[in-house]
Motif scaffolding. Structure first.
Motif, PDB file in Angstrom:
ATOM      1  N   VAL A 147     -81.709   9.266  -2.544  1.00 33.55           N
ATOM      2  CA  VAL A 147     -83.054   9.777  -2.865  1.00 33.55           C
ATOM      3  C   VAL A 147     -83.445  11.044  -3.260  1.00 33.55           C
ATOM      4  N   GLY A 148     -82.647  11.952  -3.038  1.00 30.32           N
ATOM      5  CA  GLY A 148     -82.528  13.244  -3.742  1.00 30.32           C
ATOM      6  C   GLY A 148     -81.479  13.924  -3.415  1.00 30.32           C
ATOM      7  N   LEU A 149     -81.447  15.316  -3.635  1.00 26.60           N
ATOM      8  CA  LEU A 149     -80.187  16.293  -3.487  1.00 26.60           C
ATOM      9  C   LEU A 149     -80.045  16.069  -1.975  1.00 26.60           C
ATOM     10  N   PHE A 150     -78.759  15.730  -1.634  1.00 30.93           N
ATOM     11  CA  PHE A 150     -78.176  15.886  -0.444  1.00 30.93           C
ATOM     12  C   PHE A 150     -79.171  14.916   0.564  1.00 30.93           C
ATOM     13  N   GLU A 151     -79.908  14.036   0.035  1.00 30.05           N
ATOM     14  CA  GLU A 151     -80.549  13.208   0.674  1.00 30.05           C
ATOM     15  C   GLU A 151     -80.407  11.647   0.366  1.00 30.05           C
ATOM     16  N   THR A 152     -80.450  10.716   1.705  1.00 31.63           N
ATOM     17  CA  THR A 152     -80.124   9.541   1.403  1.00 31.63           C
ATOM     18  C   THR A 152     -81.219   8.681   2.152  1.00 31.63           C
ATOM     19  N   ALA A 153     -81.297   7.327   2.021  1.00 32.19           N
ATOM     20  CA  ALA A 153     -82.033   6.489   2.981  1.00 32.19           C
ATOM     21  C   ALA A 153     -81.572   6.417   4.409  1.00 32.19           C
ATOM     22  N   LEU A 154     -80.316   6.909   4.565  1.00 31.03           N
ATOM     23  CA  LEU A 154     -79.876   6.820   6.152  1.00 31.03           C
ATOM     24  C   LEU A 154     -80.750   7.390   7.129  1.00 31.03           C
ATOM     25  N   VAL A 188     -70.669  10.512 -16.083  1.00 28.30           N
ATOM     26  CA  VAL A 188     -71.496   9.386 -16.448  1.00 28.30           C
ATOM     27  C   VAL A 188     -70.495   8.195 -16.265  1.00 28.30           C
ATOM     28  N   PHE A 189     -71.057   7.250 -15.136  1.00 28.69           N
ATOM     29  CA  PHE A 189     -70.584   5.932 -15.248  1.00 28.69           C
ATOM     30  C   PHE A 189     -71.055   4.669 -15.396  1.00 28.69           C
ATOM     31  N   VAL A 190     -70.587   3.896 -16.585  1.00 26.93           N
ATOM     32  CA  VAL A 190     -71.061   2.726 -17.114  1.00 26.93           C
ATOM     33  C   VAL A 190     -70.493   1.450 -16.686  1.00 26.93           C
ATOM     34  N   SER A 191     -71.271   0.511 -16.723  1.00 26.30           N
ATOM     35  CA  SER A 191     -70.694  -0.702 -16.398  1.00 26.30           C
ATOM     36  C   SER A 191     -71.519  -1.921 -16.912  1.00 26.30           C
ATOM     37  N   ARG A 192     -71.105  -3.016 -17.280  1.00 27.67           N
ATOM     38  CA  ARG A 192     -71.744  -4.394 -17.627  1.00 27.67           C
ATOM     39  C   ARG A 192     -71.074  -5.536 -17.081  1.00 27.67           C
ATOM     40  N   GLY A 193     -72.192  -6.007 -16.646  1.00 31.02           N
ATOM     41  CA  GLY A 193     -71.647  -7.345 -15.607  1.00 31.02           C
ATOM     42  C   GLY A 193     -72.962  -8.224 -15.755  1.00 31.02           C
ATOM     43  N   ALA A 194     -72.757  -9.454 -14.907  1.00 28.31           N
ATOM     44  CA  ALA A 194     -73.859 -10.504 -15.099  1.00 28.31           C
ATOM     45  C   ALA A 194     -75.303  -9.918 -14.839  1.00 28.31           C
ATOM     46  N   ASP A 195     -75.390  -8.888 -14.111  1.00 29.54           N
ATOM     47  CA  ASP A 195     -76.818  -8.379 -14.080  1.00 29.54           C
ATOM     48  C   ASP A 195     -77.168  -7.344 -14.998  1.00 29.54           C
ATOM     49  N   GLY A 196     -76.394  -7.145 -15.960  1.00 26.09           N
ATOM     50  CA  GLY A 196     -76.585  -6.186 -17.095  1.00 26.09           C
ATOM     51  C   GLY A 196     -75.956  -4.931 -17.223  1.00 26.09           C
ATOM     52  N   VAL A 197     -76.350  -4.088 -17.659  1.00 23.58           N
ATOM     53  CA  VAL A 197     -75.892  -2.809 -18.031  1.00 23.58           C
ATOM     54  C   VAL A 197     -76.376  -1.690 -17.302  1.00 23.58           C
ATOM     55  N   ARG A 198     -75.539  -1.021 -16.603  1.00 25.08           N
ATOM     56  CA  ARG A 198     -76.017   0.164 -15.935  1.00 25.08           C
ATOM     57  C   ARG A 198     -75.344   1.528 -15.980  1.00 25.08           C
ATOM     58  N   ALA A 199     -75.886   2.545 -16.163  1.00 29.77           N
ATOM     59  CA  ALA A 199     -75.165   3.849 -16.544  1.00 29.77           C
ATOM     60  C   ALA A 199     -75.899   4.986 -15.714  1.00 29.77           C
ATOM     61  N   ALA A 200     -74.846   5.360 -14.735  1.00 28.70           N
ATOM     62  CA  ALA A 200     -75.463   6.467 -13.896  1.00 28.70           C
ATOM     63  C   ALA A 200     -74.968   7.820 -14.197  1.00 28.70           C
ATOM     64  N   VAL A 201     -75.620   8.838 -13.780  1.00 33.19           N
ATOM     65  CA  VAL A 201     -75.278  10.246 -13.998  1.00 33.19           C
ATOM     66  C   VAL A 201     -75.198  11.024 -12.885  1.00 33.19           C
ATOM     67  N   THR A 202     -73.912  11.761 -12.864  1.00 30.34           N
ATOM     68  CA  THR A 202     -74.022  12.813 -11.814  1.00 30.34           C
ATOM     69  C   THR A 202     -73.623  14.158 -12.144  1.00 30.34           C
ATOM     70  N   GLY A 203     -73.825  15.136 -11.254  1.00 33.66           N
ATOM     71  CA  GLY A 203     -73.426  16.398 -11.634  1.00 33.66           C
ATOM     72  C   GLY A 203     -74.602  17.280 -12.565  1.00 33.66           C
ATOM     73  N   ALA A 204     -75.483  16.529 -13.127  1.00 34.55           N
ATOM     74  CA  ALA A 204     -76.352  16.987 -14.145  1.00 34.55           C
ATOM     75  C   ALA A 204     -78.064  16.840 -13.594  1.00 34.55           C
ATOM     76  N   GLY A 205     -78.278  16.142 -12.955  1.00 31.89           N
ATOM     77  CA  GLY A 205     -79.755  15.890 -12.499  1.00 31.89           C
ATOM     78  C   GLY A 205     -80.270  16.824 -11.648  1.00 31.89           C
ATOM     79  N   ALA A 206     -81.323  17.278 -11.787  1.00 33.72           N
ATOM     80  CA  ALA A 206     -82.006  18.319 -10.958  1.00 33.72           C
ATOM     81  C   ALA A 206     -82.455  17.456  -9.557  1.00 33.72           C
ATOM     82  N   ASP A 207     -82.408  16.210  -9.524  1.00 32.59           N
ATOM     83  CA  ASP A 207     -82.740  15.449  -8.098  1.00 32.59           C
ATOM     84  C   ASP A 207     -81.672  14.787  -7.675  1.00 32.59           C
ATOM     85  N   GLY A 208     -80.324  14.916  -8.129  1.00 40.17           N
ATOM     86  CA  GLY A 208     -79.007  14.272  -8.070  1.00 40.17           C
ATOM     87  C   GLY A 208     -79.087  13.183  -9.154  1.00 40.17           C
ATOM     88  N   VAL A 209     -77.791  12.344  -8.551  1.00 40.23           N
ATOM     89  CA  VAL A 209     -77.404  11.091  -9.323  1.00 40.23           C
ATOM     90  C   VAL A 209     -78.783  10.253  -9.541  1.00 40.23           C
TER      91      VAL A 209
END
Length: 265
Positions: A147-154, A188-209
């Motif tokens: 959800v945000g910095l140190f925040e999740t949907a838990l 940056v974590f990248v993947s390519r699979g049956a559901d397409g391509v995903r690219a997730a960024v950590t360490g850089a975003g002001a609102d987290g991953v």
């Protein structure tokens, strides 16, 4: 450190029961953040309910390309799993780059994603793989979990029990880390699979991953580092601190993304 009472739960239900009667208590996973915070007297839970010794929360299961990692599985087990490396070596590589040997043997995947530190590695893997976070109450898609910095949907008292995902055709991870902490200044974590391509960024975003849609679109058209050359990474949404300013992090994101694609092959 303030005084606290320690409880070692032997089952998820026992852990829930223990915490429900102790409203000022906290669950303890690896303790890599919570214990340090308590030592600094920045947190003072009345009780700690240890989840690390619950058998149902530990272990790695790989069936075909379906993967389940128990929430109490330490980073070192993920890094060293031959079965997991056979279907998704990128997550093994990521786990082996977390912290130092002590952190890798004590820290857990469940604790990492529940804490959701903006510079942690696992959130990028979970989001980049399109994984599902399983709790004692429900299953939460990665896109809805962070959800945000140190925040999740838990919700209050909810326990992460496992992370599940379908291993992609290709995946790669690259990070530029702080040499002291080994936290990511940009990863940056990248993947390519049956559901397409995903690219997730950590360490850089002001609102987290976060996912970078521009990178995903470019890689969907051409799975190569060259495809990212013209992608714009906006510094406006980046963290800026004594380690790196926003512009530097924005540049690092693109560089790490290219390296991640190269690592994925």
């Amino acid at each position: 450190m303030y005084a606290t009472d320690y409880h070692r739960a032997s089952s998820v239900q026992e852990a829930v029961n223990l915490l429900s009667s102790r409203p000022e208590g906290k669950y303890l996973a690896g303790g890599m953040t919570l214990i340090a915070t308590m030592k600094q007297r920045l947190a003072a839970p009345s009780d700690l309910v240890d989840l690390r010794h619950i058998p149902d929360l530990k272990g790695i299961a790989v069936e075909g390309r379906k993967v389940r990692i128990g929430a109490a599985t330490p980073h070192s087990d993920v890094a060293g799993s031959a079965a997991l490396r056979a279907v998704c070596p990128a997550i093994c590589y990521l786990a082996d780059r977390i912290g130092d040997p002590h952190v890798r043997h004590m820290g857990t995947i469940g604790g990492s994603i529940a804490n959701n530190d903006p510079a942690a590695d696992y959130p990028a893997a979970v989001l980049g793989l399109g994984a599902t976070v399983v709790t004692d109450r429900r299953s939460i898609p990665a896109d809805d979990f962070f959800v945000g910095l140190f925040e999740t949907a838990l919700e209050e008292g909810e326990i992460v029990t496992a992370v599940t995902f379908e291993a992609p055709e290709k995946a790669g991870y690259a990070k530029f880390d702080n040499p002291a902490s080994r936290f990511a200044l940009a990863g940056v974590f990248v993947s390519r699979g049956a559901d397409g391509v995903r690219a997730a960024v950590t360490g850089a975003g002001a609102d987290g991953v976060f996912r970078h849609r521009g990178m995903e679109d470019a890689l969907a058209s051409s799975w190569s580092g060259d495809a990212l050359t013209k992608v714009v990474v906006d510094s406006a949404g980046m963290l800026s601190d004594l380690h790196a300013d926003a512009e530097y992090r924005a540049n690092l994101v693109k560089v790490m993304a290219k390296r991640a694609v190269a690592a994925a092959g």
